[in-house]
Design a protein around this motif. Structure first.
Motif, PDB file in Angstrom:
ATOM      1  N   ALA A   1       0.853  -1.185   0.000  1.00 55.71           N
ATOM      2  CA  ALA A   1       0.000   0.000   0.000  1.00 55.71           C
ATOM      3  C   ALA A   1       0.889   1.236   0.000  1.00 55.71           C
ATOM      4  O   ALA A   1       2.109   1.161   0.213  1.00 55.71           O
ATOM      5  CB  ALA A   1      -0.924   0.000   1.202  1.00 55.71           C
ATOM      6  N   ALA A   2       0.285   2.372  -0.219  1.00 51.19           N
ATOM      7  CA  ALA A   2       1.014   3.635  -0.235  1.00 51.19           C
ATOM      8  C   ALA A   2       1.680   3.888   1.113  1.00 51.19           C
ATOM      9  O   ALA A   2       1.302   3.280   2.138  1.00 51.19           O
ATOM     10  CB  ALA A   2       0.052   4.765  -0.576  1.00 51.19           C
ATOM     11  N   PRO A   3       2.674   4.768   1.164  1.00 53.71           N
ATOM     12  CA  PRO A   3       3.301   5.093   2.450  1.00 53.71           C
ATOM     13  C   PRO A   3       2.259   5.446   3.500  1.00 53.71           C
ATOM     14  O   PRO A   3       1.182   5.970   3.203  1.00 53.71           O
ATOM     15  CB  PRO A   3       4.189   6.289   2.103  1.00 53.71           C
ATOM     16  N   LEU A   4       2.595   5.159   4.740  1.00 55.66           N
ATOM     17  CA  LEU A   4       1.677   5.276   5.864  1.00 55.66           C
ATOM     18  C   LEU A   4       1.031   6.656   5.929  1.00 55.66           C
ATOM     19  O   LEU A   4       1.714   7.679   5.918  1.00 55.66           O
ATOM     20  CB  LEU A   4       2.444   5.020   7.164  1.00 55.66           C
ATOM     21  N   PRO A   5      -0.313   6.713   6.007  1.00 55.06           N
ATOM     22  CA  PRO A   5      -0.990   7.985   6.266  1.00 55.06           C
ATOM     23  C   PRO A   5      -1.044   8.226   7.780  1.00 55.06           C
ATOM     24  O   PRO A   5      -1.822   7.575   8.482  1.00 55.06           O
ATOM     25  CB  PRO A   5      -2.381   7.774   5.665  1.00 55.06           C
ATOM     26  N   LEU A   6      -0.225   9.136   8.278  1.00 61.03           N
ATOM     27  CA  LEU A   6      -0.175   9.424   9.706  1.00 61.03           C
ATOM     28  C   LEU A   6      -1.197  10.508  10.024  1.00 61.03           C
ATOM     29  O   LEU A   6      -1.134  11.616   9.483  1.00 61.03           O
ATOM     30  CB  LEU A   6       1.226   9.876  10.115  1.00 61.03           C
ATOM     31  N   LEU A   7      -2.148  10.180  10.881  1.00 64.71           N
ATOM     32  CA  LEU A   7      -3.155  11.124  11.336  1.00 64.71           C
ATOM     33  C   LEU A   7      -3.105  11.191  12.856  1.00 64.71           C
ATOM     34  O   LEU A   7      -3.112  10.153  13.529  1.00 64.71           O
ATOM     35  CB  LEU A   7      -4.572  10.707  10.902  1.00 64.71           C
ATOM     36  N   ILE A   8      -3.057  12.401  13.398  1.00 65.77           N
ATOM     37  CA  ILE A   8      -3.125  12.583  14.844  1.00 65.77           C
ATOM     38  C   ILE A   8      -4.167  13.654  15.146  1.00 65.77           C
ATOM     39  O   ILE A   8      -4.407  14.556  14.345  1.00 65.77           O
ATOM     40  CB  ILE A   8      -1.758  12.951  15.454  1.00 65.77           C
ATOM     41  N   GLY A   9      -4.792  13.542  16.303  1.00 64.16           N
ATOM     42  CA  GLY A   9      -5.784  14.531  16.695  1.00 64.16           C
ATOM     43  C   GLY A   9      -7.151  13.917  16.890  1.00 64.16           C
ATOM     44  O   GLY A   9      -7.408  12.766  16.539  1.00 64.16           O
ATOM     45  N   GLN A  10      -8.059  14.705  17.441  1.00 63.24           N
ATOM     46  CA  GLN A  10      -9.363  14.200  17.880  1.00 63.24           C
ATOM     47  C   GLN A  10     -10.217  13.660  16.747  1.00 63.24           C
ATOM     48  O   GLN A  10     -11.085  12.808  16.969  1.00 63.24           O
ATOM     49  CB  GLN A  10     -10.123  15.311  18.610  1.00 63.24           C
ATOM     50  N   ALA A  11     -10.002  14.143  15.518  1.00 60.59           N
ATOM     51  CA  ALA A  11     -10.787  13.656  14.370  1.00 60.59           C
ATOM     52  C   ALA A  11     -10.001  12.670  13.523  1.00 60.59           C
ATOM     53  O   ALA A  11     -10.384  12.391  12.387  1.00 60.59           O
ATOM     54  CB  ALA A  11     -11.246  14.833  13.511  1.00 60.59           C
ATOM     55  N   ALA A  12      -8.917  12.131  14.065  1.00 60.66           N
ATOM     56  CA  ALA A  12      -8.083  11.222  13.273  1.00 60.66           C
ATOM     57  C   ALA A  12      -8.766   9.878  13.049  1.00 60.66           C
ATOM     58  O   ALA A  12      -8.565   9.236  12.018  1.00 60.66           O
ATOM     59  CB  ALA A  12      -6.736  11.021  13.956  1.00 60.66           C
ATOM     60  N   GLY A  13      -9.535   9.415  14.013  1.00 58.56           N
ATOM     61  CA  GLY A  13     -10.254   8.169  13.843  1.00 58.56           C
ATOM     62  C   GLY A  13      -9.411   6.922  14.005  1.00 58.56           C
ATOM     63  O   GLY A  13      -9.827   5.842  13.583  1.00 58.56           O
ATOM     64  N   ASN A  14      -8.222   7.045  14.643  1.00 54.56           N
ATOM     65  CA  ASN A  14      -7.390   5.854  14.866  1.00 54.56           C
ATOM     66  C   ASN A  14      -7.925   4.981  15.983  1.00 54.56           C
ATOM     67  O   ASN A  14      -7.630   3.793  16.050  1.00 54.56           O
ATOM     68  CB  ASN A  14      -5.964   6.280  15.217  1.00 54.56           C
ATOM     69  N   LEU A  15      -8.647   5.620  16.912  1.00 53.26           N
ATOM     70  CA  LEU A  15      -9.195   4.931  18.080  1.00 53.26           C
ATOM     71  C   LEU A  15      -8.092   4.383  18.976  1.00 53.26           C
ATOM     72  O   LEU A  15      -8.203   3.312  19.560  1.00 53.26           O
ATOM     73  CB  LEU A  15     -10.143   3.811  17.644  1.00 53.26           C
ATOM     74  N   ASN A  16      -7.007   5.135  19.065  1.00 52.66           N
ATOM     75  CA  ASN A  16      -5.920   4.770  19.977  1.00 52.66           C
ATOM     76  C   ASN A  16      -5.207   6.045  20.419  1.00 52.66           C
ATOM     77  O   ASN A  16      -5.731   7.159  20.265  1.00 52.66           O
ATOM     78  CB  ASN A  16      -4.969   3.757  19.341  1.00 52.66           C
ATOM     79  N   LEU A  17      -3.999   5.914  20.919  1.00 61.25           N
ATOM     80  CA  LEU A  17      -3.240   7.031  21.472  1.00 61.25           C
ATOM     81  C   LEU A  17      -3.074   8.177  20.489  1.00 61.25           C
ATOM     82  O   LEU A  17      -3.015   9.353  20.883  1.00 61.25           O
ATOM     83  CB  LEU A  17      -1.869   6.512  21.929  1.00 61.25           C
ATOM     84  N   LEU A  18      -2.999   7.880  19.200  1.00 58.45           N
ATOM     85  CA  LEU A  18      -2.766   8.922  18.201  1.00 58.45           C
ATOM     86  C   LEU A  18      -3.861   9.984  18.206  1.00 58.45           C
ATOM     87  O   LEU A  18      -3.630  11.123  17.795  1.00 58.45           O
ATOM     88  CB  LEU A  18      -2.663   8.299  16.807  1.00 58.45           C
ATOM     89  N   ASP A  19      -5.059   9.618  18.661  1.00 56.86           N
ATOM     90  CA  ASP A  19      -6.165  10.571  18.666  1.00 56.86           C
ATOM     91  C   ASP A  19      -6.044  11.601  19.791  1.00 56.86           C
ATOM     92  O   ASP A  19      -6.801  12.582  19.805  1.00 56.86           O
ATOM     93  CB  ASP A  19      -7.499   9.834  18.806  1.00 56.86           C
ATOM     94  N   THR A  20      -5.120  11.405  20.732  1.00 54.35           N
ATOM     95  CA  THR A  20      -5.005  12.312  21.885  1.00 54.35           C
ATOM     96  C   THR A  20      -3.614  12.932  22.011  1.00 54.35           C
ATOM     97  O   THR A  20      -3.309  13.548  23.037  1.00 54.35           O
ATOM     98  CB  THR A  20      -5.346  11.556  23.175  1.00 54.35           C
ATOM     99  N   ILE A  21      -2.775  12.758  20.997  1.00 49.78           N
ATOM    100  CA  ILE A  21      -1.410  13.300  21.075  1.00 49.78           C
ATOM    101  C   ILE A  21      -1.440  14.831  20.983  1.00 49.78           C
ATOM    102  O   ILE A  21      -2.085  15.403  20.097  1.00 49.78           O
ATOM    103  CB  ILE A  21      -0.529  12.712  19.959  1.00 49.78           C
ATOM    104  N   ASP A  22      -0.730  15.485  21.905  1.00 51.26           N
ATOM    105  CA  ASP A  22      -0.508  16.928  21.837  1.00 51.26           C
ATOM    106  C   ASP A  22       0.876  17.193  21.261  1.00 51.26           C
ATOM    107  O   ASP A  22       1.797  16.377  21.407  1.00 51.26           O
ATOM    108  CB  ASP A  22      -0.590  17.561  23.236  1.00 51.26           C
ATOM    109  N   ILE A  23       1.045  18.337  20.619  1.00 49.93           N
ATOM    110  CA  ILE A  23       2.354  18.748  20.103  1.00 49.93           C
ATOM    111  C   ILE A  23       2.801  19.951  20.931  1.00 49.93           C
ATOM    112  O   ILE A  23       2.199  21.034  20.861  1.00 49.93           O
ATOM    113  CB  ILE A  23       2.295  19.101  18.610  1.00 49.93           C
ATOM    114  N   ASP A  24       3.817  19.745  21.697  1.00 48.43           N
ATOM    115  CA  ASP A  24       4.221  20.746  22.668  1.00 48.43           C
ATOM    116  C   ASP A  24       4.821  21.978  21.986  1.00 48.43           C
ATOM    117  O   ASP A  24       5.432  21.894  20.904  1.00 48.43           O
ATOM    118  CB  ASP A  24       5.245  20.142  23.632  1.00 48.43           C
ATOM    119  N   ALA A  25       4.657  23.109  22.652  1.00 49.53           N
ATOM    120  CA  ALA A  25       5.216  24.361  22.124  1.00 49.53           C
ATOM    121  C   ALA A  25       6.724  24.307  22.044  1.00 49.53           C
ATOM    122  O   ALA A  25       7.347  25.020  21.225  1.00 49.53           O
ATOM    123  CB  ALA A  25       4.769  25.530  22.995  1.00 49.53           C
TER     124      ALA A  25
END
Length: 946
Positions: free
Chosen positions: A357-381
């Motif tokens: 398949a194509a290279p990994l589509p990385l999605l993070i954030g509340q609307a990512a839909g991974n249903l795991n830790l990736l949906d709650t990751i913050d990016i620090d200042a």
């Protein structure tokens, strides 16, 4: 071999273009070798040539079939030029397709309870569109072990695990047979008969390739037997098949997500792009260009431009996956006493396959839909690459998408090893002046599948690398991660910290003990009252173990949890065949049949099923037959114990501002009001063909499926036209408490259109977008289907210009209804004449296949036509009628070597018919269960017998 010369291709086309086509190489009359190799275990043919044909365990005249059975022998398989018996069976008009080597859904179908997910390379048969789990696969009348592909615990048999060189013929029963064979035989039975007797060596070698110069396949078969006149008889053999892949970028239908498109402007491409897409601070942004180091906001950013910016993931896929199979087998038999024999069977098969398949589509954030830790990751200042100057959390960003081009394509490799062994004692004894036949069998099967994935990453390590710089610096090995710079800006040391090599495995084991006895009790006016009875005790175990990182919920691709389970079943059956009349006026033959089976499952409780049939010949030339049967299917290990998994499915959200549905957010005020009430006041931004998350899993509360089937038919073989027969069968199958996941599209439409609380409870939205749909297996209301099979067969006597054979097999699907529960009752979805799309499955109202054969001296040829009536997608798009033409020319090495040394050359899809564009199908722009890979397929074969 890179490309078959154009002149050779053109010459072959000109040689056959004037020949009229007809239809199929499959017969409804047993081939002659059937009388030498019965369909069940053990037992030799009696002096009257009575044998056992699939559909009954009572010995009888092979031409006195009281159920519709299709026979496919070695000659039929050879005439197709295909390299998998599964592909041959999927051409039957009654077959609905099933998983095959045209599936390349890497990363999309997950690890569902069916086991038909990421793990590629399996091959299954689905009869009557009821799913492969409702078709029972036997080998010499005994169950074969279920498949494994390192992506779940399937309840179906992988036909690629059976060595091709072992196959003598295949008998396909198109009738419910649970009372005779037990669970799973709701749609029918596929019984693979292996080689039990052979004189000397048989070998073949075939090489084939598409006209585009790809998809090269090598197929080598070898078997050797010592005949039937030795104290110990045996047949041993081996095969090797290597199929190279066909890349999606090498066919016009699959170069872009929209079939036959030439850019992403047509839609369907991914919003997860190499430059990154950032829904932050109320904006929807992407980079102007890649930036090493930290980009500058807002100077290096611009608004995301939709399809103009979207990523074309299609070229990375396969339209035919690479598969390599190597298998060996051995059958032997010896006399223990004058009336007792011992026989054994051993098979071993190793399958290696790949998908991509194509290279990994990385999605993070509340609307990512991974249903795991990736949906709650913050990016620090303090992340050195964060250009926004603030910590990005759920208060100020919705989702960040980044295509991980630096990782290369997601690559999956499967290795599946299958062992199957049978030991049999059989014999006969005389009781009451008649012979009785008995057999005792012990079968053991196991397989193990291992899968390696390259191109995934560890969410926990990513969280550390995106978090506070001080925490990352204090973590040994951590390197701050640059999610903002665009393609090519993620360094190797960043990749080394977050990536891992994924290893998954699954296995299944089966122990099966059976015993059968068959004979006759007393004479009736039409002949002896036949009886068969027996027992079966079976133990099943299976497990799926994803990589520990995946099991911990830390992967960035498809999540999965470990699954394991077991059950055992005890069964008793009895069968009667009562010939009431024979050779009288209006009753050349009249017989009644019946069967009963009691099953007791450790997981699903007990059930008793019955079957009744009638077989009547009012005149010698006409046979009328009918049957009624109850069916039963216990939930499989995966269906009962399968744990949480996610798969990505394309469906159209009526709340989307881009929806293509007739009623949607932009054109229907009531829909807009419902969307607002359900959390999408401004609509959804998803495209109709975006792949969205569906959450599935097994269900320990599942009940067994039950069914009722009716089958009525007539066979007309006029004595004034020798070697001609016409067959007509009508079938009806009702499945109750069908085990199925609720269709995602139906859930969405029921929720948005009807405010159905049951459907709405399955759907989760974030910022208006659907981020997940619950679709756990359940006992839905049912499936109701009916149709007609119509077959013609004629073979001429030998003439001065040779002999000819004509066959034509048809299936007409009259009705296929899926009955689903809703909040206030049930709803009916009619499938006949439609294309479901995701998962891909067409339901054509008419399928036909047929062949014209010509044999003269040491020459021969076959011309095959395959017809598929048009189907329609949910959007109203018509896929159109399709007719494929295949041709084969055969030559033996002179009159003295006929049947000793032969050559064959063939072309499948002679006229290069294009696969119809399917806009709702999962991948590659067409339905791989129904249509051919685009392109002519050329092959050359040598056969030898010594």
């Amino acid at each position: 071999m890179k490309r078959i010369p154009f002149a050779l291709r053109a010459g072959t086309a000109l040689a056959v273009v004037a020949i009229a086509t007809s239809a199929s190489a499959q017969d409804n009359v047993p081939p002659p070798e059937a009388q030498q190799n019965p369909a069940s275990t053990a037992t030799e043919p009696s002096s009257g040539d009575d044998i056992v044909i699939t559909g009954s365990r009572i010995r009888r005249d092979p031409l006195s079939q009281d159920s519709p059975v299709v026979f496919v022998d070695q000659a039929d398989i050879a005439k197709t030029g295909l390299n998998s018996v599964n592909d041959v069976l999927q051409r039957l008009p009654a077959a609905a397709g099933g998983i095959n080597s045209k599936f390349n859904n890497s990363g999309n179908l997950g690890n569902p309870p069916s086991g038909a997910g990421v793990g590629a390379g399996a091959a299954e048969i689905d009869l009557r569109y009821l799913g492969s789990a409702r078709t029972l696969v036997l080998v010499d009348g005994l169950r074969f072990v279920n498949g494994a592909s390192a992506s779940g615990v399937p309840g179906s048999t992988d036909l690629n695990a059976i060595p091709d060189s072992a196959i003598e013929r295949i008998e396909v029963l198109l009738d419910g047979a649970s009372p005779i064979y037990g669970s799973d035989a709701i749609a029918g039975v596929v019984n693979i008969i292996t080689k039990h007797s052979q004189e000397g060596f048989q070998a073949s070698a075939q090489v084939g390739q598409y006209g585009q110069g790809d998809g090269t396949t090598q197929n080598y078969q070898l078997s050797w037997g010592n005949g039937s006149d030795n104290p110990v008889t045996f047949v041993v053999g081996a095969n090797y098949v290597k199929q190279e892949g066909v890349r999606s970028e090498d066919r016009s239908i699959s170069r872009f997500p929209q079939p036959y498109a030439d850019s992403c402007l047509a839609g369907g491409c991914s919003g997860t792009i190499p430059l990154g897409r950032f829904r932050v601070l109320g904006e929807d942004l992407t980079l102007i260009h890649a930036v090493n180091g930290r980009p500058t906001f807002p100077d290096d950013f611009r608004d995301y431009a939709g399809n103009a910016d979207a990523f074309n993931f299609a070229p990375y896929n396969y339209i035919q996956i690479p598969v390599e199979r190597a298998g060996v087998f051995g059958n032997f038999k010896t006399a223990v006493t004058d009336n007792v024999n011992f026989s054994g069977k051993l098979t071993y098969n190793h399958r290696s396959s790949k998908n991509q398949a194509a290279p990994l589509p990385l999605l993070i954030g509340q609307a990512a839909g991974n249903l795991n830790l990736l949906d709650t990751i913050d990016i620090d200042a303090t992340n050195p690459y964060n250009p926004f100057g603030v910590t990005l959390d759920e208060s100020n960003y919705i989702v960040i998408r980044r295509r991980m081009m630096e990782l290369g394509p997601r690559r999956f490799r499967q290795s599946v090893k299958t062992f199957y062994g049978v030991g049999t004692l059989d014999g006969k004894f005389n009781l009451g002046g008649t012979d009785w036949f008995w057999d005792l069998n012990m079968a053991y099967g196991r397989n193990k599948a291992e899968q390696t994935m390259l191109g995934n990453l560890n969410a926990a390590r990513l969280q550390t690398a995106l978090g506070p710089l001080a925490v990352c610096n204090a973590t040994p090995g951590c390197v701050p991660f640059n999610i903002f710079g665009g393609a090519g800006t993620i360094t190797q040391d960043q990749l080394d910290w977050i990536t891992f090599e994924q290893h998954d495995e699954s296995w299944q084991k089966q122990w099966d003990w059976t015993g059968n006895v068959t004979g006759s009790l007393f004479e009736l006016p039409g002949g002896p009252l036949g009886i068969a009875a027996g027992f079966e005790f079976r133990k099943q175990r299976g497990a799926f173990n994803p990589d520990p990182v995946i099991a911990a919920g830390l992967g960035a691709d498809i999540p999965a949890q470990p699954t394991s389970g077991k059950y055992n079943v005890k069964e008793l059956y009895a069968e009667l065949n009562a010939p009431l009349l024979k050779g009288v006026q209006f009753a050349e033959l009249l017989e009644l049949t019946g069967a009963v089976r009691f099953s007791d499952y450790s997981t699903s409780g007990s059930a008793t099923t019955f079957k009744f049939g009638a077989n009547w010949k009012p005149i010698a030339d006409l046979r009328l037959r009918g049957s009624w049967a109850e069916g039963f299917r216990a939930p499989s290990i995966g269906e009962l114990f399968g744990t949480f998994s996610r798969f990505d499915s394309a469906f159209d959200d009526p709340c989307s501002i881009h929806s293509a549905l007739p009623r949607n957010f932009t054109n229907d005020a009531q829909v807009a009001a419902n969307c607002a009430a359900q959390g999408a006041p401004a609509g959804s931004s998803t495209q109709p063909d975006d792949q969205l998350s569906v959450i599935t899993g097994g269900n320990r509360d599942l009940k067994p499926e039950t069914s009722k089937s009716w089958n009525f038919g007539a066979v007309y073989s006029p004595s004034f036209i020798p070697r001609f027969s016409a067959e007509l069968n009508w079938y009806k199958i009702d499945v109750n408490d069908a085990i199925q996941a609720f269709p995602a599209q139906t859930s969405v439409e029921n929720c948005v259109y009807n405010n159905d609380p049951t459907a709405c409870a399955r759907i989760t939205r974030a910022a208006g977008d659907i981020v997940g749909i619950q679709s756990q297996l359940e006992n839905v209301a049912g499936i109701k289907t009916k149709g007609i099979d119509f077959n013609l067969l004629y073979r001429t006597p030998k003439t001065s210009i040779g002999s000819f054979g004509f066959t034509w097999n048809n299936t007409f699907l009259q009705n296929y209804d899926l009955i689903l529960p809703t909040g206030d009752g049930t709803q009916k979805i009619s499938r006949e004449g439609t294309e479901v799309g995701s998962p891909s499955q067409a339901y054509p109202k008419w399928k036909a296949i047929g062949i014209i054969d010509w044999d003269y001296a040491w020459f021969g040829s076959s011309l095959t036509g395959r017809y598929i009536k048009n189907v329609e997608e949910s959007t109203g798009h018509d896929l159109g009628n399709k007719f494929y033409t295949d041709v084969q020319l055969r030559l033996w090495a002179g009159p003295h070597l006929v049947d000793r040394l032969g050559f064959a050359f063939g072309v499948n899809n002679l006229f290069n018919v294009k696969a119809p564009a399917c806009f709702t199908c999962d991948v590659n722009g067409f339905d791989p269960t129904t249509y051919d890979i685009p392109g002519r397929y050329f092959y050359f074969r040598i056969n030898a017998k010594l």
